[in-house]
Design a protein around this motif. Structure first.
Motif, short mmCIF file in Angstrom:
data_model
loop_
_atom_site.label_atom_id
_atom_site.label_comp_id
_atom_site.label_asym_id
_atom_site.label_seq_id
_atom_site.Cartn_x
_atom_site.Cartn_y
_atom_site.Cartn_z
N GLY A 1 33.76 -72.23 -18.93
CA GLY A 1 32.89 -72.76 -19.96
C GLY A 1 33.37 -74.04 -20.62
N LYS A 2 34.58 -74.51 -20.26
CA LYS A 2 35.13 -75.70 -20.91
C LYS A 2 34.23 -76.92 -20.73
CE LYS A 2 39.03 -75.88 -18.68
NZ LYS A 2 38.87 -74.72 -17.81
N HIS B 1 25.85 -66.71 -19.18
CA HIS B 1 27.10 -67.40 -19.52
C HIS B 1 26.85 -68.64 -20.36
CE1 HIS B 1 25.51 -69.08 -15.85
NE2 HIS B 1 26.32 -70.10 -15.91
N ASN B 2 25.72 -69.31 -20.14
CA ASN B 2 25.43 -70.51 -20.91
C ASN B 2 24.96 -70.20 -22.33
OD1 ASN B 2 26.12 -72.79 -19.30
ND2 ASN B 2 24.44 -72.25 -17.92
N ILE C 1 29.73 -63.48 -13.65
CA ILE C 1 28.64 -64.19 -14.32
C ILE C 1 27.61 -64.66 -13.29
CG2 ILE C 1 28.09 -66.33 -15.54
CD1 ILE C 1 30.77 -65.92 -17.05
N ASN C 2 28.10 -65.20 -12.17
CA ASN C 2 27.20 -65.64 -11.10
C ASN C 2 26.37 -64.46 -10.57
OD1 ASN C 2 28.52 -68.06 -11.47
ND2 ASN C 2 29.59 -68.03 -9.51
N ALA C 3 27.03 -63.32 -10.42
CA ALA C 3 26.35 -62.13 -9.90
C ALA C 3 25.27 -61.64 -10.86
CB ALA C 3 27.37 -61.02 -9.63
N TYR D 1 29.61 -53.61 -23.61
CA TYR D 1 30.07 -54.73 -22.79
C TYR D 1 28.92 -55.73 -22.66
CZ TYR D 1 34.15 -52.09 -21.09
OH TYR D 1 35.33 -51.38 -20.99
N TYR D 2 29.23 -57.01 -22.90
CA TYR D 2 28.23 -58.06 -22.67
C TYR D 2 28.42 -58.69 -21.29
CZ TYR D 2 27.08 -57.78 -27.66
OH TYR D 2 26.68 -57.34 -28.89
#
Length: 423
Positions: free
Chosen positions: A13-14, A237-238, A303-305, A173-174
């Motif tokens: 995320g950086k 994730h975004n 996250i991609n999954a 869990y998120y």
């Protein structure tokens, strides 16, 4: 006017958080900036070449020796450090295996001796939350997090408490290790200053309701936020990158009267071009949904999954590019993600240098999945590998394909995406 510098660090995320923070801050003041190339050299170049009142710099840290976070903190003396998330990655640095405890310590050192300024920290990540909590007696800490039930992980991770070493107890869990947690030692998730309190997820657009009260460094007072944003369907994730950048912007802009207006101007007009090169996207290749992009560690691949799952209406083919020697921790996290996706067919290629290690990982995978293949194409044959990955998608019989794992972000993933566009 020199307002100081803000550093953005974390495992994932950086770049996206820095990109969004720059978009926000540039509306208010001239800034010095660097992102994507996130080393001390790029920060030095930005300081010397760019003119601006505030520095906004992405800074990646793999270990103490090469990241020199304590030296960077001492010399730059930032007014702010933004922590995105911390998970296992880059365990092998310059030929030496890097223990995760040392990796966490390296991240902590970037803000360890701060006596003035603001730390912006992810409350849902126990590691970043611990770093922030440890500094609350020295500086202001603005935590951000999620407080909705619509986001819930499909896998339950065992996470060690960064304070005492016991296993944390999670009530929700998120994403991966991010969620609502507590420990018998007394450490627990801090209350977020900025939080996602409601959301509406549509196929092409999302509505995010964000509220909070954040301390602004320049105004030396708390600023209330009450936002309803319309953004692209850009992946869970975004949401974290959005919360991080909004919290950081609200913490460090000197134009506090502009905060909500500027946030709306940026996010209500956002498109997918803000996603850095190589990052995971779901694109159309003919009639196929193809999720493609970087997934260098377990957190990123998870996250991609999660993003890919929202597209699945038929069996999945998983094209996986492996980690390297001494990156077994990353592979184990990856393997859990692959199993959670339950693909009908798995294809494996080495994602880094060692073909032999890639085949070793493949041999573990094929014990779990009867339908699996391995293509031993080394990194020194990058053009051949890119062509093969592209051809595998085009020739696949599956309508849903996820291609992710290790590999150079721009050198590999972006070129594969361009191959599909050019076709």
């Amino acid at each position: 006017m020199d307002l100081g510098s803000v550093l953005v660090t974390g495992t994932n995320g950086k770049t996206t958080t820095t990109t969004l923070l720059i978009k926000l801050m540039e509306n208010d003041i001239p800034i010095k900036k660097s992102f994507e190339n996130n080393t001390i050299n790029s920060i030095t170049t930005a300081l010397l070449k760019h003119k601006g009142d505030l520095g906004v710099f992405e800074y990646g840290i793999r270990n103490i020796k090469y990241g020199i976070p304590d030296t960077v903190q001492r010399l730059l003396n930032p007014i702010g450090v933004v922590y995105t998330t911390i998970s296992q990655e880059h365990t092998h640095v310059a030929g030496v295996k890097n223990p995760f405890t040392e990796y966490l310590r390296a991240k902590q050192l970037l803000s360890y001796v701060m006596k003035d300024g603001v730390i912006v920290s992810n409350a849902d990540d126990p590691r970043t939350a611990w770093i922030g909590s440890e500094k609350q007696n020295d500086v202001h800490v603005n935590f951000y997090g999620i407080e909705i039930s619509q986001i819930s992980d499909f896998d339950k991770a065992e996470v060690v408490c960064p304070n005492c070493g016991e296993i944390l107890d999670y009530s929700q869990y998120y994403l991966n290790h991010r969620g609502v947690y507590s420990c018998s030692c007394g450490f627990k998730r801090p209350e977020p200053n900025v939080k996602l309190v409601d959301a509406e997820f549509k196929p092409d657009s999302w509505k995010l309701v964000i509220k909070g009260e954040v301390y602004n460094y320049h105004a030396a007072k708390n600023i209330e936020l009450d936002l309803e944003l319309n953004v692209p369907a850009f992946g869970f994730h975004n949401i974290y990158n959005t919360l991080a950048s909004i919290t950081a912007y609200s913490s460090f802009t000197p134009k506090v009267e502009n905060i909500e207006k500027t946030i709306h101007n940026v996010f209500d007009n956002l498109d997918m071009s803000f996603i850095p090169p190589g990052r995971f996207e779901v694109i159309k290749v003919g009639d196929k949904n193809v999720g493609i992009g970087q997934g260098d560690n377990g957190d990123a691949l998870k996250i991609n999954a999660l993003f890919m799952k929202s597209y699945l209406d038929s069996p999945l083919e998983f094209i996986y590019t492996t980690p390297d020697v001494d990156e077994e921790d990353i592979f184990n996290d990856h393997f859990n993600v692959i199993k959670s996706m339950n693909p009908e067919h798995v294809i494996v290629l080495p994602g880094r240098h060692s073909v032999e290690k890639g085949e070793e990982y493949y041999n573990i995978i094929k014990k779990e999945f009867e339908s699996a293949e391995f293509y031993p194409i080394g990194y020194d044959e990058l053009d051949k590998r890119i062509k093969k990955l592209s051809d595998l998608v085009v020739e696949s019989q599956y309508k849903n394909i996820m291609m992710s794992g290790c590999g150079e972000e721009q050198a590999m993933w972006e070129r594969i995406k361009k191959n599909f566009i050019n076709r």
